[in-house]
Design a protein around this motif. Structure first.
Motif, PDB file in Angstrom:
ATOM      1  N   ASN A 104       0.806  -1.229   0.000  1.00 25.19           N
ATOM      2  CA  ASN A 104       0.000   0.000   0.000  1.00 25.19           C
ATOM      3  C   ASN A 104       0.839   1.279   0.000  1.00 25.19           C
ATOM      4  OD1 ASN A 104      -2.560  -1.318  -0.031  1.00 25.19           O
ATOM      5  ND2 ASN A 104      -2.261  -1.788   2.137  1.00 25.19           N
ATOM      6  N   ILE A 105       1.975   1.244  -0.676  1.00 26.96           N
ATOM      7  CA  ILE A 105       2.802   2.438  -0.835  1.00 26.96           C
ATOM      8  C   ILE A 105       2.292   3.163  -2.076  1.00 26.96           C
ATOM      9  CG2 ILE A 105       5.125   3.297  -1.284  1.00 26.96           C
ATOM     10  CD1 ILE A 105       6.142   0.785   0.248  1.00 26.96           C
ATOM     11  N   SER A 106       1.965   4.435  -1.907  1.00 31.18           N
ATOM     12  CA  SER A 106       1.337   5.194  -2.992  1.00 31.18           C
ATOM     13  C   SER A 106       2.346   5.630  -4.059  1.00 31.18           C
ATOM     14  CB  SER A 106       0.648   6.440  -2.427  1.00 31.18           C
ATOM     15  OG  SER A 106       1.618   7.384  -2.019  1.00 31.18           O
ATOM     16  N   ARG A 107       1.804   6.003  -5.208  1.00 32.77           N
ATOM     17  CA  ARG A 107       2.607   6.547  -6.298  1.00 32.77           C
ATOM     18  C   ARG A 107       3.376   7.778  -5.811  1.00 32.77           C
ATOM     19  NH1 ARG A 107       1.568   7.319 -12.318  1.00 32.77           N
ATOM     20  NH2 ARG A 107      -0.003   5.727 -11.971  1.00 32.77           N
ATOM     21  N   GLU A 108       2.706   8.630  -5.034  1.00 27.26           N
ATOM     22  CA  GLU A 108       3.343   9.845  -4.530  1.00 27.26           C
ATOM     23  C   GLU A 108       4.517   9.506  -3.609  1.00 27.26           C
ATOM     24  OE1 GLU A 108      -0.015   9.294  -4.525  1.00 27.26           O
ATOM     25  OE2 GLU A 108      -0.480  10.659  -6.178  1.00 27.26           O
ATOM     26  N   GLU A 109       4.343   8.500  -2.769  1.00 25.27           N
ATOM     27  CA  GLU A 109       5.426   8.091  -1.871  1.00 25.27           C
ATOM     28  C   GLU A 109       6.603   7.524  -2.665  1.00 25.27           C
ATOM     29  OE1 GLU A 109       3.195   6.800   2.240  1.00 25.27           O
ATOM     30  OE2 GLU A 109       2.762   5.595   0.446  1.00 25.27           O
ATOM     31  N   VAL A 110       6.314   6.770  -3.711  1.00 25.21           N
ATOM     32  CA  VAL A 110       7.377   6.229  -4.569  1.00 25.21           C
ATOM     33  C   VAL A 110       8.114   7.373  -5.262  1.00 25.21           C
ATOM     34  CG1 VAL A 110       7.863   4.878  -6.647  1.00 25.21           C
ATOM     35  CG2 VAL A 110       6.309   3.967  -4.911  1.00 25.21           C
ATOM     36  N   HIS A 111       7.371   8.325  -5.794  1.00 23.55           N
ATOM     37  CA  HIS A 111       8.001   9.470  -6.469  1.00 23.55           C
ATOM     38  C   HIS A 111       8.875  10.259  -5.496  1.00 23.55           C
ATOM     39  CE1 HIS A 111       6.034   9.734 -10.551  1.00 23.55           C
ATOM     40  NE2 HIS A 111       5.443   8.690  -9.996  1.00 23.55           N
ATOM     41  N   ALA A 112       8.399  10.457  -4.276  1.00 21.88           N
ATOM     42  CA  ALA A 112       9.188  11.173  -3.266  1.00 21.88           C
ATOM     43  C   ALA A 112      10.486  10.422  -2.966  1.00 21.88           C
ATOM     44  CB  ALA A 112       8.374  11.373  -1.990  1.00 21.88           C
ATOM     45  N   LEU A 113      10.396   9.090  -2.879  1.00 21.30           N
ATOM     46  CA  LEU A 113      11.601   8.285  -2.646  1.00 21.30           C
ATOM     47  C   LEU A 113      12.585   8.408  -3.803  1.00 21.30           C
ATOM     48  CD1 LEU A 113      10.200   4.963  -1.138  1.00 21.30           C
ATOM     49  CD2 LEU A 113      11.747   6.577  -0.021  1.00 21.30           C
ATOM     50  N   ILE A 114      12.071   8.358  -5.020  1.00 24.48           N
ATOM     51  CA  ILE A 114      12.938   8.478  -6.197  1.00 24.48           C
ATOM     52  C   ILE A 114      13.625   9.833  -6.200  1.00 24.48           C
ATOM     53  CG2 ILE A 114      12.938   8.697  -8.723  1.00 24.48           C
ATOM     54  CD1 ILE A 114      10.770   6.452  -8.708  1.00 24.48           C
ATOM     55  N   ASP A 115      12.881  10.910  -5.937  1.00 28.35           N
ATOM     56  CA  ASP A 115      13.486  12.238  -5.882  1.00 28.35           C
ATOM     57  C   ASP A 115      14.569  12.317  -4.817  1.00 28.35           C
ATOM     58  OD1 ASP A 115      11.860  13.118  -7.941  1.00 28.35           O
ATOM     59  OD2 ASP A 115      10.395  14.077  -6.607  1.00 28.35           O
ATOM     60  N   GLU A 116      14.299  11.727  -3.654  1.00 26.53           N
ATOM     61  CA  GLU A 116      15.266  11.726  -2.550  1.00 26.53           C
ATOM     62  C   GLU A 116      16.539  10.976  -2.945  1.00 26.53           C
ATOM     63  OE1 GLU A 116      15.524   9.383   1.653  1.00 26.53           O
ATOM     64  OE2 GLU A 116      13.610  10.384   1.206  1.00 26.53           O
ATOM     65  N   ILE A 117      16.378   9.829  -3.562  1.00 27.09           N
ATOM     66  CA  ILE A 117      17.532   9.014  -3.966  1.00 27.09           C
ATOM     67  C   ILE A 117      18.337   9.723  -5.050  1.00 27.09           C
ATOM     68  CG2 ILE A 117      18.210   6.851  -5.073  1.00 27.09           C
ATOM     69  CD1 ILE A 117      15.742   5.596  -3.552  1.00 27.09           C
ATOM     70  N   TYR A 118      17.661  10.315  -6.032  1.00 29.51           N
ATOM     71  CA  TYR A 118      18.367  11.026  -7.098  1.00 29.51           C
ATOM     72  C   TYR A 118      19.179  12.188  -6.553  1.00 29.51           C
ATOM     73  CZ  TYR A 118      17.044   8.802 -11.475  1.00 29.51           C
ATOM     74  OH  TYR A 118      16.946   7.947 -12.524  1.00 29.51           O
ATOM     75  N   GLU A 119      18.704  12.827  -5.498  1.00 29.07           N
ATOM     76  CA  GLU A 119      19.460  13.919  -4.865  1.00 29.07           C
ATOM     77  C   GLU A 119      20.845  13.440  -4.436  1.00 29.07           C
ATOM     78  OE1 GLU A 119      18.753  17.268  -3.996  1.00 29.07           O
ATOM     79  OE2 GLU A 119      17.097  17.062  -5.420  1.00 29.07           O
ATOM     80  N   ASP A 120      20.930  12.193  -3.961  1.00 26.82           N
ATOM     81  CA  ASP A 120      22.212  11.636  -3.505  1.00 26.82           C
ATOM     82  C   ASP A 120      23.204  11.445  -4.641  1.00 26.82           C
ATOM     83  OD1 ASP A 120      21.220  11.521  -0.937  1.00 26.82           O
ATOM     84  OD2 ASP A 120      20.697   9.397  -1.035  1.00 26.82           O
TER      85      ASP A 120
END
Length: 127
Positions: A104-120
Motif C-alpha cells: 500500500n505504498i502510494s505513487r506519490e510516496e514512490v516518487h518522493a523516494l525516487i526524488d530523494e535518492i536522485y538527490e544523492d
C-alpha cells in the motif's frame, strides 16, 4: 576503498558488493578508468572469500560496469548503452513497484523516494 557488507543480511554477499560498487559509481566515488582492488585484496579487506569477490566482479562485468584487463584487473568502464540500461531498470522496477503496491505504498510516496535518492547521486543523473 570503503565497502560495507552486512553479514546478517539475507542478501547474498556478492550482491551487496556489486551494489556497493554500483552506488560508488553513481556517487562518483569510483570513476571511469579507476581500478578496483584485486580479487584477493578485496577479499582480504572485507574479510570474505575470494570466490565471492570474483562472482561480484563477474556480474559487474556482465552488466557493463567494469572491464577485466589481464594486467590491470577489474577497471570501472561503464557501458553507456542507454536503451539496454532503460530496459534493465524497467524490469527491476516492475518487481519493486509490485512489492510497493502490495504494501500500500502510494505513487506519490514512490516518487518522493525516487526524488530523494536522485538527490544523492547529483547532477550526473539529470540528463
Amino acid at each position: 576503498m570503503f565497502i560495507e557488507i552486512d553479514f546478517n543480511s539475507d542478501e547474498a554477499i556478492y550482491m551487496q558488493l556489486r551494489n556497493q560498487i554500483i552506488m560508488g559509481i553513481a556517487t562518483s566515488r569510483f570513476r571511469e578508468g579507476d581500478m578496483l582492488p584485486s580479487v584477493r585484496q578485496m577479499a582480504d579487506d572485507i574479510g570474505i572469500n575470494m570466490h565471492t569477490v570474483n562472482k561480484a566482479y563477474t556480474v559487474l562485468r556482465q552488466e557493463g560496469y567494469v572491464k577485466v584487463d589481464r594486467r590491470k584487473g577489474a577497471v570501472i568502464a561503464v557501458d553507456v548503452n542507454k536503451m539496454q540500461a532503460l530496459e534493465d531498470v524497467r524490469r527491476e522496477l516492475i518487481v519493486t513497484l509490485a512489492k510497493a503496491s502490495c504494501k500500500n505504498i502510494s505513487r506519490e510516496e514512490v516518487h518522493a523516494l525516487i526524488d530523494e535518492i536522485y538527490e544523492d547521486y547529483g547532477k550526473g543523473m539529470e540528463d
